[in-house]
Design a protein around this motif. Structure first.
Motif, mmCIF file in Angstrom:
data_model
loop_
_atom_site.group_PDB
_atom_site.id
_atom_site.type_symbol
_atom_site.label_atom_id
_atom_site.label_comp_id
_atom_site.label_asym_id
_atom_site.label_seq_id
_atom_site.Cartn_x
_atom_site.Cartn_y
_atom_site.Cartn_z
ATOM 1 N N GLY A 597 8.775 18.609 24.219
ATOM 2 C CA GLY A 597 9.314 20.102 24.380
ATOM 3 C C GLY A 597 8.837 20.817 25.654
ATOM 4 N N VAL A 598 8.296 20.152 26.617
ATOM 5 C CA VAL A 598 7.815 20.934 27.841
ATOM 6 C C VAL A 598 9.118 21.109 28.771
ATOM 7 N N ASP A 599 9.292 22.070 29.218
ATOM 8 C CA ASP A 599 10.441 22.264 30.260
ATOM 9 C C ASP A 599 10.037 21.460 31.681
ATOM 10 N N VAL A 600 11.177 20.956 32.090
ATOM 11 C CA VAL A 600 10.911 20.194 33.472
ATOM 12 C C VAL A 600 12.099 20.434 34.474
ATOM 13 N N TYR A 601 12.026 20.377 35.722
ATOM 14 C CA TYR A 601 13.139 21.054 36.458
ATOM 15 C C TYR A 601 13.041 20.124 37.655
ATOM 16 N N ARG A 602 14.082 20.010 38.591
ATOM 17 C CA ARG A 602 14.295 19.159 39.721
ATOM 18 C C ARG A 602 14.625 19.983 40.950
ATOM 19 N N LEU A 603 14.107 19.887 41.569
ATOM 20 C CA LEU A 603 14.359 20.668 43.239
ATOM 21 C C LEU A 603 15.225 19.758 44.205
ATOM 22 N N PRO A 604 16.566 20.307 44.284
ATOM 23 C CA PRO A 604 17.406 19.586 44.869
ATOM 24 C C PRO A 604 17.158 19.453 46.389
ATOM 25 N N GLN A 605 16.489 20.871 46.808
ATOM 26 C CA GLN A 605 16.068 20.728 48.376
ATOM 27 C C GLN A 605 14.631 20.493 48.758
ATOM 28 N N GLY A 606 13.830 19.872 47.302
ATOM 29 C CA GLY A 606 12.537 19.717 47.568
ATOM 30 C C GLY A 606 11.762 20.942 47.624
ATOM 31 N N ILE A 607 10.378 20.788 48.090
ATOM 32 C CA ILE A 607 9.485 22.059 48.163
ATOM 33 C C ILE A 607 8.514 21.660 49.166
ATOM 34 N N SER A 608 8.240 22.543 50.013
ATOM 35 C CA SER A 608 7.063 22.497 51.106
ATOM 36 C C SER A 608 7.054 20.912 51.747
#
Length: 916
Positions: A597-608
């Motif tokens: 039940g933990v939220d997870v996201y994806r970053l389409p442009q990535g990060i750093s």
């Protein structure tokens, strides 16, 4: 004193006689003689018999591990009572001689004289090949019971490892065959599921990676614990018109082999065929008489070849149901392949058992007479490998010879055919020197797998595959520099100066399959299995190939002990955590988080600077707890971020996943099912009847179709292989529990329901030939591998022009696409005559098809054999296409191939999440 001695002797005799009486014959135990028509045992009965045989002073019963279905897998160690008392010493000698480390010639000869030849004989790997299973029982009984001079010599001079290769399948097949009370009605046909839980027949394609538990159990005995000098792998069936196919085998053999291994096979093979000829047992065929070669790595027999073992395979006819040796006229004339042909006749199971026991005894007789030679020769091969890996060495490969020949022919053309400096019957030596003294073309001295590569847990998985096959691994204890490049502590080092150098090269270096044709300009001769398989390429491992000798702060890891990447959880993560999209194990961590039940996201442009598709997990106590477990269990590196990423974030949600399967089981589906379990993707199996019933969107969000699920559209030029069983049983012929799995995908009933599923928002992922679905849906794509005939019609390119059996090719990808997140822009794929597409001219502009992978080069071959590869240039090999509210994903290459192609797993995994 004499009286005490006589009393003692009488006591020992009484004990021996009593012991002999406690060991029943197979007929006394099973109720039938091994080889009786219409009779098979199951594994429960066989296991019980093995335990009774263990009462013999000639036998030690060893449990080598648990199977995938939870049974004990047994190995019977058979030798003389005196040898069994010194078993640890003989095992030590066998492994020392095979590894050849630090032994002088004198020491090696001394150990060869002291040791016993170790011979492996297995049975039952492919459980429907019932001769192999039942001969193992009969052979064990013969070795335990017989007292003739030959048997006693064999027991004295050898240690025999009789190993049951597939207990689960034996139980299934034995019970299935014997379910009919009337013997004449018994049959193996219609077996309802695979005879290895996940992969069925492909359990004999698992031995250089050892994903399956049975492979791991067997591999440990072969490559770590015992390293026998001879291994004998029993299979079925022989070519029509022969009784048994066996050694020696047809060309090509793999060019990394030591020649002593090849000539060792010749020697033992001669002993085998000679024994059958002496015993008036005709029908042994060899060399070009069968399809079997020694090119491939990955099989139970073939992987041993890369470890300097004399690996033997026979393929025998026969079943408990009597059969016929058919009339094949061209096999009736004696020749070098078949010196003593068999004539057409009725064939009984007992004949096959007798042949098998004779062949086992031929191998054991050879080993007993040549024990010291076998031990010394495996040392010699290992020493040769160490020597070759310690100096400048050029392997004799087809591509090198082609380069030499082409340079000479080009010069001849320029010089008008003059041949100064040419040796008699050859070409001038300068052409040899230009290739085989070219320092850039040397074999490597070793390979370095840097610890600072993203995806180091993937690299560690690869290293563990090497460790399971007995390879010596070193690890850096401190930072070091080689060839001007700095490497961090923890990096893995694999040197080629070790006895199993052939296997090391085979896992890192490209296979260079020769152009092998029936005649010049004629059709190609299909390889026995794959033509190229380089595991480092399939797994997407980053490594450096080192040509000069090197050393550093390296520690040798213990043989056979698996390693784990260190992993790291960020100490500071005020806003949350990121997981690399390049790490396969990131998907395990994400699935565990989602299920908790933990939220997870994806970053389409990535990060750093991180790649597109990076996973982001907001900080929480539960997230930290679960990620800490993933770091410890999987060796993942989990980074922290102090601020929530700006820009687009897409939330990841689990999907209801269905995986197609069929009655009797699909091996490609079984591999994916195993993968789903390993990576914690919940899923359900989906069969044709349920598809035909419709309303798929109410139950599933995504459906996976592996290769050979979707039939071809014959007018599409897509090929004609539908991949179905020749005859599916009728419902009343099988138990009720399996009836819902009957049926097949059809254009009339199944395709319309899949189209509805897509139009209503579902996802469908197709792999290999199942990309045929694109043609059924009339998408704007067509087969790229066709040519126009003189009559103006299209036909598939003939094999004389284009032929790519299982090999590794390089494709271009756009890794910013959601479907390809985590991939490199240049990636290796496993390609097996796989589909390649041309898109309609305006398909991309209209958004009806989006290319995901394509061939930008006219020479994409990385490992194996690709005849006519230039035809691939410009072809699209993977795409996605909207269908109503849903999406079809088409991956022509085998992106999940035998769970070896781990570098392309992400192309499937990315499609198994909802993103919003």
């Amino acid at each position: 004193m004499i009286r005490k001695f006589l009393l003692g002797s009488a006591f020992l005799l009484a004990v021996t006689l009593a012991q002999a009486q406690t060991i029943p014959s197979p007929k006394e135990h099973f109720g039938f003689t091994i080889g009786d028509d219409y009779h098979l045992s199951n594994y429960t009965q066989t296991e019980a018999y093995f335990k009774k045989l263990a009462a013999s002073d000639r036998v030690k019963l060893v449990d080598i591990g648990m199977t995938e279905e939870g049974r004990h897998q047994y190995m019977l160690i058979v030798s003389s009572p005196e040898n069994l008392k010194k078993l640890d010493r003989y095992k030590e000698i066998s492994t020392k001689m095979a590894r050849a480390e630090g032994l002088s010639e004198e020491q090696a000869h001394a150990l060869a004289n002291e040791g016993k030849a170790v011979v492996w004989i297995d049975g039952g790997l492919h459980s429907t090949e019932t001769v192999g299973t039942m001969q193992l029982i009969e052979t064990a009984w013969n070795l335990v019971n017989r007292k003739d001079p030959e048997t006693m010599r064999i027991l004295d001079k050898t240690v025999i490892l009789l190993t049951h290769a597939n207990p689960d399948g034996h139980e299934l097949v034995g019970n299935w065959y014997m379910r009919e009370k009337m013997p004449e009605k018994r049959s193996q046909s219609g077996l309802p599921r695979l005879y290895q839980k996940y992969v069925g027949h492909d359990n004999n394609r698992d031995f250089f990676i050892q994903n399956m538990k049975e492979s791991q159990n067997i591999g440990r005995q072969l490559f770590v614990e015992w390293i026998p000098q001879i291994m004998y792998n029993h299979h079925q069936t022989a070519p029509a018109g022969a009784v048994v196919a066996g050694p020696p085998y047809r060309d090509p053999f793999n060019y990394v082999f030591d020649p002593l291994m090849i000539t060792g096979i010749d020697a033992v093979g001669a002993s085998m065929i000679n024994r059958l000829n002496v015993e008036d047992k005709p029908g042994f065929t060899r060399l070009g008489g069968s399809v079997f070669s020694t090119w491939y790595n990955g099989g139970l027999r073939t992987t041993t070849h890369f470890h300097n073992m004399i690996g033997l395979l026979t393929e025998m006819i026969g079943n408990p149901t009597p059969a016929e040796v058919p009339l094949v006229p061209n096999r009736l004339i004696p020749n070098g392949n078949t010196p003593l042909p068999v004539t057409p006749q009725k064939w009984h199971f007992k004949q096959s058992i007798d042949y098998s026991v004779s062949l086992n005894y031929a191998v054991l007789d050879y080993a007993s007479r040549h024990a010291d030679e076998l031990l010394y020769n495996i040392y010699k091969m290992g020493k040769n490998s160490i020597d070759r890996g310690s100096k400048d060495y050029w392997s004799l490969l087809p591509k090198r010879v082609d380069a030499l020949t082409q340079a000479y022919q080009a010069d001849q053309k320029k010089e008008g055919g003059r041949s100064e400096g040419r040796s008699e019957g050859g070409v001038p030596m300068k052409y040899y020197d230009n290739v085989f003294k070219n320092p850039t073309l040397r074999d490597p001295r070793g390979f370095i797998i840097p610890a600072d590569q993203e995806g180091f847990s993937n690299a560690t998985t690869f290293v563990n595959a090497l460790i399971r096959t007995g390879i010596q691994i070193h690890q850096a204890t401190a930072d070091f520099t080689v060839a001007g490049k700095k490497y961090p502590a923890g990096s893995y080092i694999v040197k080629t100066a070790q006895s199993f150098r052939p296997h090391v090269l085979d896992m890192f270096e490209p296979q260079d399959h020769p152009n092998d044709f029936q005649y010049p300009g004629g059709p190609p001769i299909r390889p026995y299995d794959a033509a190229g398989w380089t595991l480092a390429f399939q797994m997407g491992i980053k490594f450096d190939r080192i040509l000069d000798g090197f050393d550093g702060p390296f520690k040798a890891l213990p043989y056979g002990e698996l390693v784990k990447a260190p992993g790291k959880l960020a100490a500071s993560a005020a806003a949350g955590y990121t997981l690399s999209a390049k790490e396969n194990y990131s998907f395990i961590a994400v699935n565990d988080l989602l299920q908790a039940g933990v939220d997870v996201y994806r970053l389409p442009q990535g990060i750093s600077g991180k790649e597109a598709g990076t996973f982001f997990v907001p900080a929480s106590a539960k997230a930290k707890q679960l990620l800490d477990k993933s770091v410890k269990d999987l060796g993942l590196d989990v980074a922290g971020v102090s601020k929530k990423p700006t820009g687009s974030l897409v939330k990841v949600s689990p999907m209801r996943i269905a995986l197609w399967d069929t009655y009797g089981g699909s091996m490609p589906s079984g591999w994916v099912r195993w993968m789903m379990e390993q990576y914690h993707f919940p899923m359900k199996l989906l069969f044709a009847q349920e598809i035909d019933g419709g309303d798929l969107n109410k139950k599933y969000d995504v459906i996976i179709f592996v290769t050979r699920a979707i039939p071809a559209v014959r007018t599409s030029g897509a090929g004609e292989y539908g991949g179905y069983m020749m005859r599916e049983p009728k419902a009343d012929e099988i138990p009720a529990e399996y009836r819902s799995t009957l049926g097949r995908i059809t254009p009339e009933k199944s395709i319309p329901q899949l189209k509805k599923f897509l139009e209503n928002g579902g996802k469908v992922v197709t792999i290999g030939t199942s990309t045929n679905l694109a043609y059924h849906l009339d998408l704007p794509v067509k087969n790229a591998l066709v040519e126009m005939t003189a009559s103006g019609t299209e036909r598939s390119l003939p094999n004389e022009k284009y032929f790519i059996p299982g090999s590794i090719l390089q494709v271009n990808l756009d890794s910013t696409q959601q479907a390809t997140w985590g991939m490199s822009n240049l990636s290796d794929v496993y390609f097996d005559s796989s589909p390649v597409f041309n898109l309609a001219p305006d398909a991309i502009a209209k958004g009806t098809v989006k290319p995901l992978a394509w061939f930008a080069s006219n020479k994409p071959l990385r490992s194996g054999w690709a005849w006519g590869q230039s035809y691939l240039q410009g072809g699209v090999t993977a795409f996605e296409a909207p269908v109503g509210k849903g999406t079809l994903y088409a991956f022509g290459p085998e992106i999940t191939f035998r769970a070896q192609a781990q570098g392309t797993f992400k192309l499937l995994f990315n499609q198994l999440y909802g993103l919003k």
